[in-house]
Design a protein around this motif. Structure first.
Motif, short mmCIF file in Angstrom:
data_model
loop_
_atom_site.label_atom_id
_atom_site.label_comp_id
_atom_site.label_asym_id
_atom_site.label_seq_id
_atom_site.Cartn_x
_atom_site.Cartn_y
_atom_site.Cartn_z
N TYR A 20 0.84 -1.09 -0.06
CA TYR A 20 -0.08 -0.10 0.16
C TYR A 20 0.91 1.34 -0.12
O TYR A 20 0.42 2.34 -0.57
CB TYR A 20 -1.17 -0.13 1.39
CG TYR A 20 -2.00 -0.99 1.16
CD1 TYR A 20 -2.25 -1.96 0.29
CD2 TYR A 20 -2.73 -1.32 2.25
CE1 TYR A 20 -3.13 -2.79 0.25
CE2 TYR A 20 -3.57 -2.39 2.35
CZ TYR A 20 -3.97 -3.15 1.34
OH TYR A 20 -4.93 -4.16 1.23
N SER A 46 2.32 1.45 -3.72
CA SER A 46 1.36 1.63 -4.98
C SER A 46 -0.04 2.23 -4.43
O SER A 46 -0.78 1.15 -3.77
CB SER A 46 1.41 0.45 -5.47
OG SER A 46 0.33 0.10 -6.52
N ASP A 47 -0.74 2.92 -5.02
CA ASP A 47 -1.83 3.47 -5.04
C ASP A 47 -2.81 2.40 -5.35
O ASP A 47 -4.13 1.97 -4.97
CB ASP A 47 -2.33 4.93 -5.52
CG ASP A 47 -1.98 5.82 -4.62
OD1 ASP A 47 -1.72 5.72 -3.43
OD2 ASP A 47 -1.66 7.05 -5.04
N LYS A 48 -2.64 1.88 -6.57
CA LYS A 48 -3.26 0.81 -7.24
C LYS A 48 -3.11 -0.36 -6.43
O LYS A 48 -4.62 -1.08 -6.49
CB LYS A 48 -2.62 0.45 -8.47
CG LYS A 48 -2.76 1.46 -9.73
CD LYS A 48 -1.89 1.12 -11.04
CE LYS A 48 -1.96 1.96 -11.86
NZ LYS A 48 -1.45 1.94 -13.11
N SER A 49 -2.60 -0.93 -5.78
CA SER A 49 -2.53 -1.92 -4.87
C SER A 49 -3.51 -1.74 -3.87
O SER A 49 -4.28 -3.09 -3.63
CB SER A 49 -0.91 -2.18 -4.20
OG SER A 49 -0.08 -2.63 -4.94
N TYR A 50 -3.56 -0.67 -3.35
CA TYR A 50 -4.48 -0.29 -2.17
C TYR A 50 -6.23 -0.71 -2.84
O TYR A 50 -6.76 -1.29 -2.13
CB TYR A 50 -4.53 1.08 -1.70
CG TYR A 50 -5.45 1.21 -0.69
CD1 TYR A 50 -5.28 0.79 0.51
CD2 TYR A 50 -6.61 2.01 -1.04
CE1 TYR A 50 -6.49 1.13 1.73
CE2 TYR A 50 -7.70 2.38 0.07
CZ TYR A 50 -7.47 1.78 1.30
OH TYR A 50 -8.43 2.14 2.33
N GLY A 51 -6.39 -0.01 -3.97
CA GLY A 51 -7.41 -0.13 -4.40
C GLY A 51 -7.86 -1.60 -5.10
O GLY A 51 -9.04 -2.17 -4.91
N LEU A 52 -6.76 -2.41 -5.45
CA LEU A 52 -7.12 -3.66 -5.98
C LEU A 52 -7.22 -4.63 -4.77
O LEU A 52 -7.94 -5.41 -4.77
CB LEU A 52 -6.14 -4.03 -7.05
CG LEU A 52 -5.99 -3.35 -8.34
CD1 LEU A 52 -4.82 -3.66 -9.07
CD2 LEU A 52 -7.32 -3.47 -8.84
#
Length: 176
Positions: free
Chosen positions: A89, A92-98
């Motif tokens: 997290y 990567s912002d994307k990891s948090y969302g996914l």
């Protein structure tokens, strides 16, 4: 902390130093968010429990029995998974969302909560039955107070994981 340029959720990544930004790959905004602070508290409690268990519990593993092994396994596995999630997290912002919108984090925190509550209860039983009598007889027997503090912190960690499971489930239901 805002004067250092730490990202909240709508600020650029990294830390502002004079007129430029450094460490732009790190998302400090997550660490300072409620979810990030919750993960930091989970890591802190797991570290404290693990330290107490290793320092004071391992020398008396024969007296404590499987309660020590159970609690060590619980804190080790939960620390590792929570640490990996926090690192993902933060970078990567994307990891948090996914990851947060998937069922993984809800199931992990629910299972971690159950594991902490069961292993802390087992450790509490071991403390009362096997360690407390030795504490009353032997001066300087520090395993009993240390293991008592460890299983209390285990209950607190279980509560934090239960809260995180609830928040993850709310996020999961909102997204899906």
């Amino acid at each position: 902390m805002a004067s250092l340029g730490v990202r909240r959720m709508n600020q650029p990544l990294g830390i502002r130093v004079c007129c430029c930004r450094i460490c732009t790959c790190i998302n400090f905004g997550f660490v300072l968010s409620p979810g990030g602070l919750l993960k930091l508290m989970q890591l802190g409690l797991a570290t404290l429990c693990e330290g107490l268990l290793i320092r004071y519990g391992v020398p008396y593993a024969d007296s404590i029995g499987q309660a020590l092994t159970s609690f060590l396994a619980t804190t080790g596995h939960c620390f590792t998974t929570t640490g990996i999630l926090l690192l993902c997290y933060c970078f990567s912002d994307k990891s948090y969302g996914l990851i947060r919108q998937s069922l993984f984090e809800t199931l992990f925190h629910g299972l971690a909560s159950c594991m902490y509550f069961s292993s802390a209860s087992y450790m509490g039983f071991a403390c009362v039955v096997w360690l407390h009598p030795q504490f009353l007889v032997r001066p300087g027997f520090w395993a009993y107070p240390a293991m008592t503090a460890a299983y209390y912190m285990g209950y607190a960690a279980g509560l934090l994981h239960a809260i995180d499971a609830f928040l993850s489930f709310k996020h999961f239901r909102r997204v899906s």
